[in-house]
Design a protein around this motif. Structure first.
Motif, PDB file in Angstrom:
ATOM      1  N   ASN A  83       0.806  -1.228   0.000  1.00 11.58           N
ATOM      2  CA  ASN A  83       0.000   0.000   0.000  1.00 11.58           C
ATOM      3  C   ASN A  83       0.838   1.277   0.000  1.00 11.58           C
ATOM      4  OD1 ASN A  83      -2.645  -1.179   0.104  1.00 11.58           O
ATOM      5  ND2 ASN A  83      -2.241  -1.735   2.229  1.00 11.58           N
ATOM      6  N   THR A  84       2.114   1.157   0.362  1.00  8.32           N
ATOM      7  CA  THR A  84       2.945   2.367   0.451  1.00  8.32           C
ATOM      8  C   THR A  84       4.280   2.139  -0.265  1.00  8.32           C
ATOM      9  OG1 THR A  84       4.175   1.708   2.431  1.00  8.32           O
ATOM     10  CG2 THR A  84       2.038   2.792   2.791  1.00  8.32           C
ATOM     11  N   GLU A  85       4.928   3.256  -0.566  1.00  2.00           N
ATOM     12  CA  GLU A  85       6.243   3.208  -1.229  1.00  2.00           C
ATOM     13  C   GLU A  85       7.252   2.474  -0.330  1.00  2.00           C
ATOM     14  OE1 GLU A  85       8.971   3.223  -3.836  1.00  2.00           O
ATOM     15  OE2 GLU A  85       6.939   3.865  -4.329  1.00  2.00           O
ATOM     16  N   GLU A  86       7.128   2.687   1.005  1.00  2.00           N
ATOM     17  CA  GLU A  86       8.063   2.046   1.946  1.00  2.00           C
ATOM     18  C   GLU A  86       7.878   0.522   1.913  1.00  2.00           C
ATOM     19  OE1 GLU A  86       6.061   4.683   2.742  1.00  2.00           O
ATOM     20  OE2 GLU A  86       7.702   6.140   2.578  1.00  2.00           O
ATOM     21  N   GLN A  98      13.582 -12.986   3.282  1.00  2.00           N
ATOM     22  CA  GLN A  98      13.643 -13.325   4.707  1.00  2.00           C
ATOM     23  C   GLN A  98      12.404 -14.058   5.211  1.00  2.00           C
ATOM     24  OE1 GLN A  98      14.777 -10.149   7.342  1.00  2.00           O
ATOM     25  NE2 GLN A  98      16.361  -9.444   5.922  1.00  2.00           N
ATOM     26  N   PHE A  99      11.237 -13.673   4.662  1.00  2.00           N
ATOM     27  CA  PHE A  99       9.996 -14.235   5.197  1.00  2.00           C
ATOM     28  C   PHE A  99       9.438 -15.380   4.357  1.00  2.00           C
ATOM     29  CE2 PHE A  99       9.089  -9.741   7.013  1.00  2.00           C
ATOM     30  CZ  PHE A  99       9.940  -9.985   8.069  1.00  2.00           C
ATOM     31  N   GLY A 100       9.980 -15.586   3.163  1.00  2.00           N
ATOM     32  CA  GLY A 100       9.433 -16.638   2.308  1.00  2.00           C
ATOM     33  C   GLY A 100       7.998 -16.343   1.899  1.00  2.00           C
ATOM     34  N   VAL A 101       7.689 -15.065   1.717  1.00  2.00           N
ATOM     35  CA  VAL A 101       6.371 -14.670   1.189  1.00  2.00           C
ATOM     36  C   VAL A 101       6.564 -14.306  -0.279  1.00  2.00           C
ATOM     37  CG1 VAL A 101       4.513 -12.960   1.291  1.00  2.00           C
ATOM     38  CG2 VAL A 101       5.507 -13.845   3.406  1.00  2.00           C
ATOM     39  N   THR A 102       5.781 -14.935  -1.139  1.00  2.00           N
ATOM     40  CA  THR A 102       5.980 -14.720  -2.574  1.00  2.00           C
ATOM     41  C   THR A 102       4.723 -14.198  -3.261  1.00  2.00           C
ATOM     42  OG1 THR A 102       5.419 -17.026  -2.993  1.00  2.00           O
ATOM     43  CG2 THR A 102       7.758 -16.519  -2.739  1.00  2.00           C
ATOM     44  N   SER A 103       3.713 -13.821  -2.448  1.00  2.00           N
ATOM     45  CA  SER A 103       2.513 -13.264  -3.074  1.00  2.00           C
ATOM     46  C   SER A 103       2.121 -11.947  -2.442  1.00  2.00           C
ATOM     47  CB  SER A 103       1.362 -14.271  -3.027  1.00  2.00           C
ATOM     48  OG  SER A 103       1.141 -14.745  -1.733  1.00  2.00           O
ATOM     49  N   PHE A 104       1.637 -11.063  -3.289  1.00  2.00           N
ATOM     50  CA  PHE A 104       1.389  -9.672  -2.894  1.00  2.00           C
ATOM     51  C   PHE A 104       0.054  -9.212  -3.463  1.00  2.00           C
ATOM     52  CE2 PHE A 104       5.865 -10.626  -3.130  1.00  2.00           C
ATOM     53  CZ  PHE A 104       6.289 -10.223  -1.873  1.00  2.00           C
ATOM     54  N   LYS A 105      -0.360  -8.022  -3.016  1.00  2.00           N
ATOM     55  CA  LYS A 105      -1.613  -7.493  -3.579  1.00  2.00           C
ATOM     56  C   LYS A 105      -1.553  -5.985  -3.752  1.00  2.00           C
ATOM     57  CE  LYS A 105      -6.611  -7.335  -3.259  1.00  2.00           C
ATOM     58  NZ  LYS A 105      -7.823  -7.615  -2.475  1.00  2.00           N
ATOM     59  N   PHE A 106      -2.119  -5.542  -4.870  1.00  2.00           N
ATOM     60  CA  PHE A 106      -2.250  -4.106  -5.157  1.00  2.00           C
ATOM     61  C   PHE A 106      -3.725  -3.765  -5.366  1.00  2.00           C
ATOM     62  CE2 PHE A 106       1.974  -5.361  -6.521  1.00  2.00           C
ATOM     63  CZ  PHE A 106       2.768  -4.353  -5.995  1.00  2.00           C
ATOM     64  N   PHE A 107      -4.078  -2.538  -4.963  1.00  2.00           N
ATOM     65  CA  PHE A 107      -5.466  -2.078  -5.085  1.00  2.00           C
ATOM     66  C   PHE A 107      -5.561  -0.956  -6.114  1.00  2.00           C
ATOM     67  CE2 PHE A 107      -5.206  -4.025  -0.941  1.00  2.00           C
ATOM     68  CZ  PHE A 107      -6.431  -4.642  -0.773  1.00  2.00           C
ATOM     69  N   SER A 158      -6.822   4.461  -3.297  1.00  2.00           N
ATOM     70  CA  SER A 158      -6.562   3.638  -4.484  1.00  2.00           C
ATOM     71  C   SER A 158      -5.153   3.945  -4.980  1.00  2.00           C
ATOM     72  CB  SER A 158      -7.573   3.968  -5.584  1.00  2.00           C
ATOM     73  OG  SER A 158      -8.874   3.733  -5.110  1.00  2.00           O
ATOM     74  N   GLN A 159      -4.569   2.985  -5.704  1.00  2.00           N
ATOM     75  CA  GLN A 159      -3.186   3.174  -6.129  1.00  2.00           C
ATOM     76  C   GLN A 159      -3.097   3.548  -7.606  1.00  2.00           C
ATOM     77  OE1 GLN A 159      -1.926  -0.658  -4.975  1.00  2.00           O
ATOM     78  NE2 GLN A 159      -1.601  -0.090  -2.850  1.00  2.00           N
ATOM     79  N   SER A 160      -2.078   4.357  -7.914  1.00  2.00           N
ATOM     80  CA  SER A 160      -1.889   4.782  -9.309  1.00  2.00           C
ATOM     81  C   SER A 160      -1.300   3.632 -10.125  1.00  2.00           C
ATOM     82  CB  SER A 160      -0.947   5.981  -9.360  1.00  2.00           C
ATOM     83  OG  SER A 160       0.369   5.564  -9.026  1.00  2.00           O
ATOM     84  N   ASN A 161      -1.506   3.706 -11.417  1.00  2.00           N
ATOM     85  CA  ASN A 161      -0.908   2.702 -12.304  1.00  2.00           C
ATOM     86  C   ASN A 161       0.616   2.720 -12.195  1.00  2.00           C
ATOM     87  OD1 ASN A 161      -3.447   2.024 -13.196  1.00  2.00           O
ATOM     88  ND2 ASN A 161      -3.391   3.450 -14.917  1.00  2.00           N
ATOM     89  N   ALA A 162       1.166   3.931 -12.011  1.00  2.00           N
ATOM     90  CA  ALA A 162       2.634   4.056 -11.903  1.00  2.00           C
ATOM     91  C   ALA A 162       3.136   3.280 -10.681  1.00  2.00           C
ATOM     92  CB  ALA A 162       3.016   5.527 -11.797  1.00  2.00           C
ATOM     93  N   PHE A 163       2.435   3.411  -9.562  1.00  2.00           N
ATOM     94  CA  PHE A 163       2.833   2.710  -8.331  1.00  2.00           C
ATOM     95  C   PHE A 163       2.759   1.194  -8.530  1.00  2.00           C
ATOM     96  CE2 PHE A 163       1.740   0.665  -4.281  1.00  2.00           C
ATOM     97  CZ  PHE A 163       2.794   1.108  -3.479  1.00  2.00           C
ATOM     98  N   ILE A 164       1.658   0.753  -9.136  1.00  2.00           N
ATOM     99  CA  ILE A 164       1.488  -0.700  -9.332  1.00  2.00           C
ATOM    100  C   ILE A 164       2.552  -1.240 -10.287  1.00  2.00           C
ATOM    101  CG2 ILE A 164      -0.087  -2.519 -10.131  1.00  2.00           C
ATOM    102  CD1 ILE A 164      -2.431  -0.695  -9.279  1.00  2.00           C
ATOM    103  N   LEU A 165       2.796  -0.497 -11.379  1.00  2.00           N
ATOM    104  CA  LEU A 165       3.799  -0.958 -12.355  1.00  2.00           C
ATOM    105  C   LEU A 165       5.170  -1.079 -11.692  1.00  2.00           C
ATOM    106  CD1 LEU A 165       4.580  -1.721 -15.249  1.00  2.00           C
ATOM    107  CD2 LEU A 165       4.878   0.719 -15.743  1.00  2.00           C
ATOM    108  N   ASN A 166       5.503  -0.082 -10.904  1.00  2.00           N
ATOM    109  CA  ASN A 166       6.787  -0.088 -10.208  1.00  2.00           C
ATOM    110  C   ASN A 166       6.871  -1.289  -9.252  1.00  2.00           C
ATOM    111  OD1 ASN A 166       9.270   0.928  -9.672  1.00  2.00           O
ATOM    112  ND2 ASN A 166       8.552   2.609  -8.364  1.00  2.00           N
TER     113      ASN A 166
END
Ligand code: ZN
Length: 450
Positions: free
Chosen positions: A125-128, A139-148, A158-166
């Motif tokens: 959800n954030t740049e950080e 480190q955590f063995g997490v390989t799945s993520f989500k963008f809104f 809501s997130q910009s296309n630029a943020f999601i693409l990055n």
């Protein structure tokens, strides 16, 4: 001598079909699949006559922490899941905190409270958080993520296309085993229409559907698929709700190997004319017309839709009112324990979708997609002995009081379903029998991937 044998059942093996065989289980794993005459006798024997033995069900789309806080929800809702033969869940972790700081505590909760196994998906959800993706993978063995692409106004931007693409480009660096889920609805269309809806004082599901134009999802799907192709990151479009979105995916899948798609039980079992209280089903994305509903079922049958989840985020009746007040939309009742019976009733019995095809969406397909196959999602020698024994023709009536969820209500209250999970086995241990959950404490584990 194996710890357990299951005899006389019809065994549903994904990609193989129905096999008349016995299973032997030892130390939590399946150790033999054979005719009973050559199967070693177990210390405990389960007679599965008249039942179908399926792999433990995977609900890849669950949220925790909206009912009574994360730890308590983790305990009650994963326990409730066992009633429906669900032995593994994919859990979305939201918020704006750095996951590096909060994940160790979540891990402790999963490993001490959960009755099912869990694979977490971290929302970015954030740049950080985006910058920390390497930590989450390595480190955590997490390989799945989500963008809104669209998120409920007031809850999260809501997130910009630029943020999601990055973000997708960051994920794609770790090779093909990472997967990003995207809520694919175009935000500007919805924001305007939602404002109109809430100003108008309208209430019905038909009006709600009208203020959630299908074009928002259609356009969202096109954008999500384009971002996937540009970044070469695998993208799973979650909770698909419309025929228009499905038609785009059908066309795009021919030229774009990076996209897969999920729908959820809500859109398969309801439409905006269904007789439910509107404030119990004012979902985002919205439930649409019966044509949309039937198109999704065709998508399931054709194989365009890869997985089916519930998007469960259980709230109490009081919490439901608060959700409507604060955000204008509903939370959910307990759906994970009903995932399999709902699909058997509406898909297998009412629409004639072949059992093996239907079950693949909640077993092998999610297991392969999220990198937990063949440990999960199938019945094979060496796989975890997670199983559900199902009476396909037994009917029952939904009653929230028998689901042991924090949700003291059910969207499906009183509905008759056909297809009853008689017994759930997890890690070789009988954990549910005839609607009774047996262990006192969960033995679920967080599954590491990558
Ligand atoms: Zn969700």
């Amino acid at each position: 001598m194996p710890q357990l044998t299951i005899i006389n059942g019809e065994v549903l093996i994904p990609e193989r079909g129905m096999v008349r065989a016995g299973l032997a289980i030892d130390e939590g794993k399946i150790v033999a699949i054979a005719k009973e005459s050559v199967l070693p006798e177990g210390r405990e024997i389960i007679d599965a006559s008249g039942l179908v033995v399926m792999p433990g069900i995977i609900d890849p789309h669950v949220h925790l922490g909206f009912g009574h806080g994360f730890e308590k929800d983790c305990r009650t809702e994963t326990r409730s899941a066992l009633l429906g033969g669900v032995t593994t869940i994919g859990c979305f972790i939201g918020g704006t905190c750095l996951h590096s700081q909060t994940f160790p505590e979540l891990e402790r909760i999963f490993n001490t409270q959960a009755f099912t196994d869990v694979f977490p998906h971290l929302c970015i959800n954030t740049e950080e958080q985006r910058a920390e993706i390497p930590v989450y993978v390595n480190q955590f063995g997490v390989t799945s993520f989500k963008f809104f692409m669209f998120c409920i106004p007031g809850y999260m931007p809501s997130q910009s296309n630029a943020f999601i693409l990055n973000g997708l480009r960051t994920i794609a660096k770790f090779s093909s085993y990472c997967l990003a889920s995207i809520h694919a609805e175009e935000a500007s269309i919805l924001t305007e229409q939602w404002n109109n809806f809430f100003r108008s004082g309208k209430k019905t599901l038909i009006e709600w559907a009208a203020h959630n134009p299908v074009e928002a999802e259609e356009l969202g799907v096109i954008i999500a698929a384009s971002l996937a192709a540009m970044s070469q990151c695998r993208v799973n479009i979650v909770h698909l709700a419309t025929a228009a979105g499905l038609a785009r995916i059908r066309a795009l899948k021919r030229i774009n190997p990076f996209i897969t798609v999920e729908t959820i039980t809500l859109y398969l079992t309801l439409n905006c004319l269904s007789e439910v209280a509107p404030e119990e089903a004012r979902w985002s994305p919205a439930v649409r017309s019966s044509e949309d509903q039937e198109a999704l079922w065709r998508g399931v049958e054709e194989g365009i839709i890869d997985t089916i989840g519930t998007d469960q985020d259980c709230v109490t009746r009081e919490g439901l009112q608060k959700f409507i007040q604060d955000y204008g939309v509903s939370g959910s009742s307990a759906v994970t324990p009903l995932l399999l019976p709902l699909l058997l009733t509406e898909g297998y019995h009412n629409r004639g979708i072949p059992l093996e095809k239907l079950i693949s969406k909640i077993t092998i397909n999610p297991a392969q997609l999220w990198g937990i196959y063949p440990q999960k999602g199938t019945i094979a020698v060496g796989s975890d002995a997670d199983l559900v024994l199902v009476d396909l023709n037994r009917e029952f009536e939904v009653d929230y009081r028998k689901l042991f969820s924090v949700a003291d209500w059910s969207l499906y209250q009183g509905k008759r379903l056909k297809g009853f999970p008689v017994m759930t086995i997890k890690g070789g241990e009988v954990v549910m029998k005839e609607g009774k959950i047996l262990p006192e404490w969960g033995k679920g584990k967080r599954i590491k991937r990558g």
